[in-house]
Write a protein that holds these residues in place. Structure first.
Motif, PDB file in Angstrom:
ATOM      1  N   UNK A  14      17.559  35.867  13.665  1.00  0.00           N
ATOM      2  CA  UNK A  14      16.406  36.541  14.274  1.00  0.00           C
ATOM      3  C   UNK A  14      15.327  35.554  14.695  1.00  0.00           C
ATOM      4  N   UNK A  15      14.888  35.689  15.936  1.00  0.00           N
ATOM      5  CA  UNK A  15      13.884  34.783  16.473  1.00  0.00           C
ATOM      6  C   UNK A  15      12.627  34.777  15.612  1.00  0.00           C
ATOM      7  N   UNK A  16      12.268  35.916  15.084  1.00  0.00           N
ATOM      8  CA  UNK A  16      11.024  36.047  14.323  1.00  0.00           C
ATOM      9  C   UNK A  16      11.058  35.315  12.978  1.00  0.00           C
ATOM     10  N   UNK A  19       8.693  12.532  21.120  1.00  0.00           N
ATOM     11  CA  UNK A  19       7.323  12.708  20.643  1.00  0.00           C
ATOM     12  C   UNK A  19       7.022  14.179  20.374  1.00  0.00           C
ATOM     13  N   UNK A  20       6.376  14.442  19.257  1.00  0.00           N
ATOM     14  CA  UNK A  20       5.977  15.808  18.922  1.00  0.00           C
ATOM     15  C   UNK A  20       4.873  16.283  19.864  1.00  0.00           C
ATOM     16  N   UNK A  21       5.021  17.511  20.352  1.00  0.00           N
ATOM     17  CA  UNK A  21       4.003  18.110  21.227  1.00  0.00           C
ATOM     18  C   UNK A  21       3.271  19.237  20.511  1.00  0.00           C
ATOM     19  N   UNK A  22       4.024  20.231  20.012  1.00  0.00           N
ATOM     20  CA  UNK A  22       3.387  21.375  19.376  1.00  0.00           C
ATOM     21  C   UNK A  22       4.413  22.164  18.575  1.00  0.00           C
ATOM     22  N   UNK A  23       3.916  22.954  17.622  1.00  0.00           N
ATOM     23  CA  UNK A  23       4.778  23.838  16.838  1.00  0.00           C
ATOM     24  C   UNK A  23       4.011  25.109  16.514  1.00  0.00           C
ATOM     25  N   UNK A  24       4.778  26.181  16.281  1.00  0.00           N
ATOM     26  CA  UNK A  24       4.179  27.471  15.977  1.00  0.00           C
ATOM     27  C   UNK A  24       4.989  28.147  14.886  1.00  0.00           C
ATOM     28  N   UNK A  25       4.291  28.789  13.970  1.00  0.00           N
ATOM     29  CA  UNK A  25       4.958  29.466  12.855  1.00  0.00           C
ATOM     30  C   UNK A  25       5.723  30.684  13.345  1.00  0.00           C
ATOM     31  N   UNK A  26       6.561  31.237  12.474  1.00  0.00           N
ATOM     32  CA  UNK A  26       7.395  32.374  12.860  1.00  0.00           C
ATOM     33  C   UNK A  26       6.547  33.559  13.294  1.00  0.00           C
ATOM     34  N   UNK A  27       5.380  33.738  12.679  1.00  0.00           N
ATOM     35  CA  UNK A  27       4.518  34.879  13.015  1.00  0.00           C
ATOM     36  C   UNK A  27       3.625  34.601  14.216  1.00  0.00           C
ATOM     37  N   UNK A  28       3.450  33.329  14.530  1.00  0.00           N
ATOM     38  CA  UNK A  28       2.527  32.962  15.597  1.00  0.00           C
ATOM     39  C   UNK A  28       1.098  32.754  15.121  1.00  0.00           C
ATOM     40  N   UNK A  29       0.864  32.956  13.834  1.00  0.00           N
ATOM     41  CA  UNK A  29      -0.496  32.851  13.312  1.00  0.00           C
ATOM     42  C   UNK A  29      -0.953  31.418  13.088  1.00  0.00           C
ATOM     43  N   UNK A  30      -0.012  30.502  13.051  1.00  0.00           N
ATOM     44  CA  UNK A  30      -0.359  29.116  12.779  1.00  0.00           C
ATOM     45  C   UNK A  30       0.272  28.205  13.820  1.00  0.00           C
ATOM     46  N   UNK A  31      -0.539  27.317  14.373  1.00  0.00           N
ATOM     47  CA  UNK A  31      -0.045  26.355  15.365  1.00  0.00           C
ATOM     48  C   UNK A  31      -0.574  24.959  15.040  1.00  0.00           C
TER      49      UNK A  31
END
Length: 123
Positions: free
Chosen positions: A29-31, A47-59
């Protein structure tokens, strides 16, 4: 298994904008996945650019792109995005989407990778 397909790359002038998309498919599951974006240009390490948590609440965003790029996700569409504004020639690279159960700023924290999409910024 997770399959990732990036799109949205292209040629843009300095100061312009692009939005990259990464569509995920598979049995996981994507979520439940942390999503990340990395980039690599010739002769340089990934090179690292960005990341986001499964819920989207944390970047988190890498220092070179803070204030210019924004990562987001739509779990209903199994898609992650990277909005890139105020692009610079040094942003030119192949951009890769990545996914994993855990993830952060290191490429080896991710289990699945897309094939990449080229972004070229002209001066």
């Amino acid at each position: 298994q997770v399959q990732l397909v990036e799109s949205g790359g292209g040629l843009v002038q300095a100061g312009g904008s692009l939005r990259l998309s990464c569509v995920a498919a598979g049995r996981t599951p994507f979520s439940t996945l942390v999503m990340g974006w990395f980039r690599q240009s010739p002769g340089k390490e990934r090179e690292f650019v960005a990341a986001i948590s499964w819920s989207g609440n944390s970047t988190i965003h890498g220092d070179p792109v803070k204030g210019r790029f924004t990562i987001s996700r739509d779990n209903a569409k199994s898609t992650a995005y990277l909005q890139m504004n105020s692009l610079k020639p040094e942003d030119t690279a192949v951009y890769y989407c990545a996914a994993g159960r855990v993830g952060g700023g290191s490429w080896n924290e991710y289990n699945y990778w897309g094939r990449g999409t080229q972004v070229t910024v002209s001066s």
